[in-house]
Design an enzyme around this catalytic site. Structure first.
Site, mmCIF file in Angstrom:
data_model
loop_
_atom_site.group_PDB
_atom_site.id
_atom_site.type_symbol
_atom_site.label_atom_id
_atom_site.label_comp_id
_atom_site.label_asym_id
_atom_site.label_seq_id
_atom_site.Cartn_x
_atom_site.Cartn_y
_atom_site.Cartn_z
ATOM 1 N NE ARG A 138 23.196 19.724 -25.456
ATOM 2 C CZ ARG A 138 24.159 18.881 -25.803
ATOM 3 N NH1 ARG A 138 24.383 17.780 -25.063
ATOM 4 N NH2 ARG A 138 24.901 19.100 -26.874
ATOM 5 C CE LYS A 168 20.725 19.243 -28.213
ATOM 6 N NZ LYS A 168 20.865 20.379 -29.156
ATOM 7 C CG HIS A 194 21.818 27.631 -23.661
ATOM 8 N ND1 HIS A 194 22.274 26.415 -24.140
ATOM 9 C CD2 HIS A 194 22.313 28.579 -24.498
ATOM 10 C CE1 HIS A 194 23.004 26.616 -25.225
ATOM 11 N NE2 HIS A 194 23.045 27.912 -25.464
ATOM 12 N NE ARG A 251 25.387 23.074 -23.789
ATOM 13 C CZ ARG A 251 26.057 21.925 -23.960
ATOM 14 N NH1 ARG A 251 26.474 21.245 -22.909
ATOM 15 N NH2 ARG A 251 26.322 21.460 -25.166
ATOM 16 C CG HIS A 305 29.103 21.385 -28.995
ATOM 17 N ND1 HIS A 305 29.720 22.588 -28.734
ATOM 18 C CD2 HIS A 305 27.831 21.509 -28.527
ATOM 19 C CE1 HIS A 305 28.866 23.399 -28.149
ATOM 20 N NE2 HIS A 305 27.715 22.771 -28.010
ATOM 21 C CE1 TYR A 356 28.258 28.339 -25.375
ATOM 22 C CE2 TYR A 356 29.147 26.537 -26.678
ATOM 23 C CZ TYR A 356 28.113 27.084 -25.949
ATOM 24 O OH TYR A 356 26.941 26.401 -25.795
#
Length: 297
Positions: free
Chosen positions: A148, A172, A242, A245, A268, A277
């Protein structure tokens, strides 16, 4: 800030290890609901509400033109707050326990093609100044690791292990993951580090990717740089970190990578986040199917 809100902030910061940006977002959403209660429900306290007031707030948000995706995020923050109040025994039931998220239409993002990536990586290929090498490295890192924008900006020099060819990324909620680095990326990284070492002033020595003034990069700079580079080779509407990504994930899936592996590389929390995706890779599968199946002729 009320006592409960302060306790909630401390909980998210110290126990959940949320980033400052996430902390602000969660708190702003709860405060937004608090403001609504003050204005429309006779200054009813957060601890006194029922789902009726939440539903009224949702209606007012929809009427104001806010997207379902944004509303879902706000309600998610609110749900988290009431879970916390229940945990510390400030309320007896969670008023959002049975709330169902609003439907959000899935937007299929169009990834860059392999040709577009190659064309971008050839920009400034004969230039050997600091900025040209750094910019090419940024594109290369996005495309070959799928990290990211915030993760790239916060990469430390110590995150790169040249011997094992691995990159440590802090994602994250401070979740750490390890991503392989391609040999071509390491070669470019070496060139960048040589240029970086000759800089006269470095204000953030532990940060890997720096501005020409030796400072940590801003999110705006990274976005504009990617947009500028890809505008020369692509007519796609959205050109951002993004999308790179997204391109990383799509190209892996198109070339046979399994969904779980891509999930781990992207960092994730759940497989459902990665499944978006597969929409792009399905078009590739359709081409293969039509070309290979006897009845498609």
């Amino acid at each position: 800030m009320t006592t409960n809100l302060q306790a909630y902030y401390d909980y998210l910061q110290k126990e959940k290890n949320y980033s400052l940006l996430t902390l602000r977002a969660y708190l702003d959403d709860v405060k937004s609901f608090q403001t609504y209660l003050t204005q429309d429900h006779d200054e009813l306290l957060l601890e006194e509400i029922s789902y009726t007031q939440v539903r009224s707030w949702i209606v007012s948000l929809v009427e104001s033109g806010i997207s379902n995706k944004t509303i879902n995020r706000k309600i998610s923050s609110l749900k988290s707050y009431y879970k916390f109040l229940l945990k510390i025994k400030q309320i007896e039931f969670n008023p959002l326990l049975k709330h169902k998220s609003l439907k959000v239409p899935q937007k299929v993002q169009v990834p860059f093609s392999e040709k577009e990536l190659m064309n971008v990586l050839e920009i400034d290929c004969i230039e050997n100044d600091f900025e040209s090498i750094r910019n090419k490295l940024i594109v290369e890192l996005f495309y070959t690791t799928g990290i990211r924008r915030a993760e790239l900006i916060n990469l430390k020099c110590s995150n790169v292990n040249k011997h094992t060819k691995l990159l440590k990324v802090l994602g994250k909620r401070n979740k750490e993951r390890i991503i392989p680095i391609l040999a071509s990326t390491l070669v470019l990284l070496e060139k960048y580090l040589i240029e970086r070492s000759s800089m006269q002033t470095i204000q953030n020595p532990d940060v890997l990717i720096l501005s020409k003034k030796g400072k940590i990069l801003s999110e705006t700079f990274v976005y504009r740089m990617i947009n500028s580079y890809f505008s020369t080779v692509s007519e796609k509407v959205k050109k951002s970190p993004h999308v790179l990504r997204h391109t990383f994930a799509t190209h892996l899936l198109n070339n046979g990578a399994d969904l779980n592996s891509v999930k781990e590389l992207l960092g994730h929390a759940s497989l459902s986040s990665t499944q978006i995706y597969t929409h792009s890779s399905l078009s590739e599968l359709q081409k293969v199917y039509k070309k290979a199946h006897p009845r498609s002729k």
